[in-house]
Design a protein around this motif. Sequence first.
Motif, PDB file in Angstrom:
ATOM      1  N   ASP A 178      36.107  51.512  46.606  1.00 22.88           N
ATOM      2  CA  ASP A 178      35.018  52.005  45.751  1.00 22.88           C
ATOM      3  C   ASP A 178      34.134  50.820  45.350  1.00 22.88           C
ATOM      4  OD1 ASP A 178      33.350  53.029  43.840  1.00 22.88           O
ATOM      5  OD2 ASP A 178      34.911  53.488  42.380  1.00 22.88           O
ATOM      6  N   PRO A 179      32.891  50.775  45.850  1.00 25.00           N
ATOM      7  CA  PRO A 179      32.038  49.618  45.559  1.00 25.00           C
ATOM      8  C   PRO A 179      31.488  49.595  44.128  1.00 25.00           C
ATOM      9  CG  PRO A 179      30.816  51.257  46.797  1.00 25.00           C
ATOM     10  CD  PRO A 179      32.227  51.768  46.708  1.00 25.00           C
ATOM     11  N   VAL A 180      31.580  50.737  43.427  1.00 26.00           N
ATOM     12  CA  VAL A 180      30.973  50.816  42.091  1.00 26.00           C
ATOM     13  C   VAL A 180      31.960  50.379  41.010  1.00 26.00           C
ATOM     14  CG1 VAL A 180      29.808  52.285  40.420  1.00 26.00           C
ATOM     15  CG2 VAL A 180      29.437  52.665  42.860  1.00 26.00           C
ATOM     16  N   ILE A 181      32.997  51.179  40.751  1.00 24.87           N
ATOM     17  CA  ILE A 181      33.912  50.874  39.644  1.00 24.87           C
ATOM     18  C   ILE A 181      34.860  49.730  40.003  1.00 24.87           C
ATOM     19  CG2 ILE A 181      35.640  51.804  38.067  1.00 24.87           C
ATOM     20  CD1 ILE A 181      34.416  54.581  38.548  1.00 24.87           C
ATOM     21  N   THR A 182      35.543  49.849  41.162  1.00 26.55           N
ATOM     22  CA  THR A 182      36.411  48.751  41.598  1.00 26.55           C
ATOM     23  C   THR A 182      35.582  47.485  41.798  1.00 26.55           C
ATOM     24  OG1 THR A 182      37.879  50.310  42.727  1.00 26.55           O
ATOM     25  CG2 THR A 182      38.077  47.999  43.340  1.00 26.55           C
ATOM     26  N   GLY A 183      34.394  47.653  42.367  1.00 21.65           N
ATOM     27  CA  GLY A 183      33.516  46.505  42.595  1.00 21.65           C
ATOM     28  C   GLY A 183      33.128  45.804  41.307  1.00 21.65           C
ATOM     29  N   LEU A 184      32.795  46.577  40.265  1.00 19.75           N
ATOM     30  CA  LEU A 184      32.422  45.975  38.980  1.00 19.75           C
ATOM     31  C   LEU A 184      33.611  45.257  38.356  1.00 19.75           C
ATOM     32  CD1 LEU A 184      30.508  45.515  36.608  1.00 19.75           C
ATOM     33  CD2 LEU A 184      31.117  47.794  35.742  1.00 19.75           C
ATOM     34  N   ALA A 185      34.786  45.909  38.368  1.00 22.84           N
ATOM     35  CA  ALA A 185      35.990  45.299  37.779  1.00 22.84           C
ATOM     36  C   ALA A 185      36.330  43.993  38.487  1.00 22.84           C
ATOM     37  CB  ALA A 185      37.157  46.276  37.858  1.00 22.84           C
ATOM     38  N   GLN A 186      36.255  43.989  39.815  1.00 26.71           N
ATOM     39  CA  GLN A 186      36.575  42.769  40.557  1.00 26.71           C
ATOM     40  C   GLN A 186      35.500  41.703  40.371  1.00 26.71           C
ATOM     41  OE1 GLN A 186      37.495  44.244  44.596  1.00 26.71           O
ATOM     42  NE2 GLN A 186      39.664  43.961  44.098  1.00 26.71           N
ATOM     43  N   SER A 187      34.272  42.132  40.171  1.00 24.73           N
ATOM     44  CA  SER A 187      33.193  41.174  39.903  1.00 24.73           C
ATOM     45  C   SER A 187      33.435  40.457  38.579  1.00 24.73           C
ATOM     46  CB  SER A 187      31.849  41.914  39.874  1.00 24.73           C
ATOM     47  OG  SER A 187      30.818  41.047  39.458  1.00 24.73           O
ATOM     48  N   ILE A 188      33.796  41.210  37.536  1.00 31.83           N
ATOM     49  CA  ILE A 188      34.081  40.607  36.231  1.00 31.83           C
ATOM     50  C   ILE A 188      35.297  39.684  36.326  1.00 31.83           C
ATOM     51  CG2 ILE A 188      34.797  41.094  33.850  1.00 31.83           C
ATOM     52  CD1 ILE A 188      33.171  43.727  34.056  1.00 31.83           C
ATOM     53  N   ALA A 189      36.282  40.095  37.159  1.00 31.88           N
ATOM     54  CA  ALA A 189      37.502  39.289  37.332  1.00 31.88           C
ATOM     55  C   ALA A 189      37.297  38.142  38.329  1.00 31.88           C
ATOM     56  CB  ALA A 189      38.648  40.179  37.804  1.00 31.88           C
ATOM     57  N   GLU A 190      36.078  38.014  38.870  1.00 27.51           N
ATOM     58  CA  GLU A 190      35.732  36.966  39.833  1.00 27.51           C
ATOM     59  C   GLU A 190      36.646  37.005  41.061  1.00 27.51           C
ATOM     60  OE1 GLU A 190      35.932  33.462  37.408  1.00 27.51           O
ATOM     61  OE2 GLU A 190      33.880  33.708  36.689  1.00 27.51           O
ATOM     62  N   LEU A 191      36.856  38.214  41.572  1.00 28.03           N
ATOM     63  CA  LEU A 191      37.664  38.429  42.764  1.00 28.03           C
ATOM     64  C   LEU A 191      36.771  38.912  43.899  1.00 28.03           C
ATOM     65  CD1 LEU A 191      40.659  40.353  41.143  1.00 28.03           C
ATOM     66  CD2 LEU A 191      40.739  38.030  42.034  1.00 28.03           C
ATOM     67  N   PRO A 192      37.134  38.620  45.158  1.00 22.51           N
ATOM     68  CA  PRO A 192      36.346  39.129  46.289  1.00 22.51           C
ATOM     69  C   PRO A 192      36.351  40.662  46.300  1.00 22.51           C
ATOM     70  CG  PRO A 192      37.876  37.416  47.002  1.00 22.51           C
ATOM     71  CD  PRO A 192      38.247  37.756  45.588  1.00 22.51           C
ATOM     72  N   LEU A 193      35.229  41.255  46.680  1.00 19.62           N
ATOM     73  CA  LEU A 193      35.106  42.706  46.716  1.00 19.62           C
ATOM     74  C   LEU A 193      36.147  43.315  47.657  1.00 19.62           C
ATOM     75  CD1 LEU A 193      33.450  45.224  45.860  1.00 19.62           C
ATOM     76  CD2 LEU A 193      31.999  44.840  47.859  1.00 19.62           C
ATOM     77  N   PHE A 194      36.856  44.321  47.143  1.00 20.34           N
ATOM     78  CA  PHE A 194      37.878  45.086  47.876  1.00 20.34           C
ATOM     79  C   PHE A 194      39.153  44.286  48.163  1.00 20.34           C
ATOM     80  CE2 PHE A 194      34.006  47.375  49.828  1.00 20.34           C
ATOM     81  CZ  PHE A 194      33.892  48.183  48.695  1.00 20.34           C
ATOM     82  N   SER A 195      39.252  43.067  47.644  1.00 16.98           N
ATOM     83  CA  SER A 195      40.493  42.308  47.837  1.00 16.98           C
ATOM     84  C   SER A 195      41.642  43.060  47.170  1.00 16.98           C
ATOM     85  CB  SER A 195      40.360  40.904  47.233  1.00 16.98           C
ATOM     86  OG  SER A 195      40.033  40.989  45.845  1.00 16.98           O
ATOM     87  N   GLY A 196      42.864  42.861  47.686  1.00 13.37           N
ATOM     88  CA  GLY A 196      44.035  43.554  47.153  1.00 13.37           C
ATOM     89  C   GLY A 196      44.090  45.014  47.527  1.00 13.37           C
ATOM     90  N   TRP A 197      43.382  45.382  48.589  1.00  9.30           N
ATOM     91  CA  TRP A 197      43.267  46.803  48.961  1.00  9.30           C
ATOM     92  C   TRP A 197      44.598  47.415  49.371  1.00  9.30           C
ATOM     93  CZ3 TRP A 197      44.899  47.904  53.860  1.00  9.30           C
ATOM     94  CH2 TRP A 197      44.961  46.842  54.761  1.00  9.30           C
ATOM     95  N   HIS A 198      45.532  46.603  49.872  1.00  4.14           N
ATOM     96  CA  HIS A 198      46.755  47.155  50.448  1.00  4.14           C
ATOM     97  C   HIS A 198      47.616  47.904  49.422  1.00  4.14           C
ATOM     98  CE1 HIS A 198      47.442  42.997  49.146  1.00  4.14           C
ATOM     99  NE2 HIS A 198      48.691  43.330  48.907  1.00  4.14           N
ATOM    100  N   LEU A 199      47.717  47.379  48.201  1.00  6.27           N
ATOM    101  CA  LEU A 199      48.529  48.069  47.187  1.00  6.27           C
ATOM    102  C   LEU A 199      47.811  49.319  46.676  1.00  6.27           C
ATOM    103  CD1 LEU A 199      51.235  47.948  45.794  1.00  6.27           C
ATOM    104  CD2 LEU A 199      50.230  46.563  43.979  1.00  6.27           C
TER     105      LEU A 199
END
Length: 463
Positions: A178-199
């Motif tokens: 999800d580029p919107v909600i997951t993307g925003l959360a990961q952006s604030i956490a300074e993580l690459p977009l969609f990283s950690g997708w496997h879990l």
Amino acid sequence: MQTKKKRRFEMPDAFVIIFGILVLAVLLTYIVPAGEFQREEVDGRNIVIDGTYERIESQPASLLSTFTSIQQGLVDSAPIIFMVLIVGAAVAVIDHTGAINSGVNALISKTKNQKYLLVAAFISIFAILDFFGISGNVIIAFIPIGIVLARALKLDPIVGVAMVYLGQYVGVATGTFDPVITGLAQSIAELPLFSGWHLRLTAFFILIIITMIYILRYVKRIEKDPSKRIITFAETDGGVQGPVEEFGPFTGRHKVVLLTALVFMGSFIYGVFKMEWSTNELAGIFIMMSIAVAIVGRIHMNDFVKVFIKGAQDIVYGALVIGLARAVVVVLENGKILDTIVSAAVQPMAEMPMFLAAESMFVFNLLFNLIITSGTGQAAIVMPFMVPLADMLDITRQTAVLAFKMGDGITNIIAPTSGVLMAVLAIGKVPYAKWFKFVLPLVLMWSVVGLIMVAIAVMTGYN
């Protein structure tokens, strides 16, 4: 002799339930101290700045402001309220052509009435759509199709809503890509977009299996004993439509009508990704679609107006519930106690052991989502606290994102303060009390999965 009839407990109407929550929110403005964080604008969103909380003068709700908050809730929710009315009106126009009923019955005939297969397929389709964050509020437009399918399969409105809405929220709760909600959360956490997708992908498959089994078991139960239906079509629209054969053949005109509707829906989904369209554009698309369908379906202009207005009238009740639900948030925001609640919840987590703190992050988001049901809104408020807290406790930031995402998605399927849920129930004509009875066990099962996923994230150093 006079016989005394025992009064059975009756679940309160959705208006009564939400008004009760509103009264509770008003009482909290007198009990909870007022306070606020400073905020900064990042990419058009107001993000909370950690460590800036300070107490301010109390601003409890007055008697008048309690009731004006309802008016304000209706005003604030105007885009989604009018969008719901227009969607209901446009769907009524399509339904008037007979295209939806005939198309669904043709589908049932092609699949040789494999109802379990059809229900499972619908759940999967909408889960996959939000696996990529595609559907969003547009899910409201697909509810009538679910309702028609459920009616044609001789099931009930609960199944019609569940296979579309719960399917979607399997995708929302896990937010794999999800580029919107997951993307925003990961952006604030300074993580690459969609990283950690496997879990998140693992959680997606677990939730979709649980949801399919849960809905299909209900289907099997009401097939064996129709009296076990939580609600019937007779209760929602005054009578069940006739058997499949009475809808007539699926004609070429029906196909053109459905193709026309599909083109307009497709254009909206394209606009969401390419031009940042939202509820206003969806409403505009559906007005255009209803006119185009009327032309293709050869509906006389006066008949078109009557059908359009009647379709909107049928869901006014649900549209008003959306405004009342928003009033709860208006009271909490005006009383300046939302930030106090967040601050009070986060501080004790800092003193907890790592494992317990991670689980507490999930539970907090699960409960806070009952107040702020917007995923992006919740991310903007919560994630600035989750990130430094995770760093301090040696929990990976990816775990903090997972705790937020699953907490954000799960309670949306039951929160009476969710405008989208109330819109979905309005379109499906399913009373909130009936929906609550059906979905509560599933919420508990999903929550257990969330706890397990967060535990795995902590134990594996999820990154």
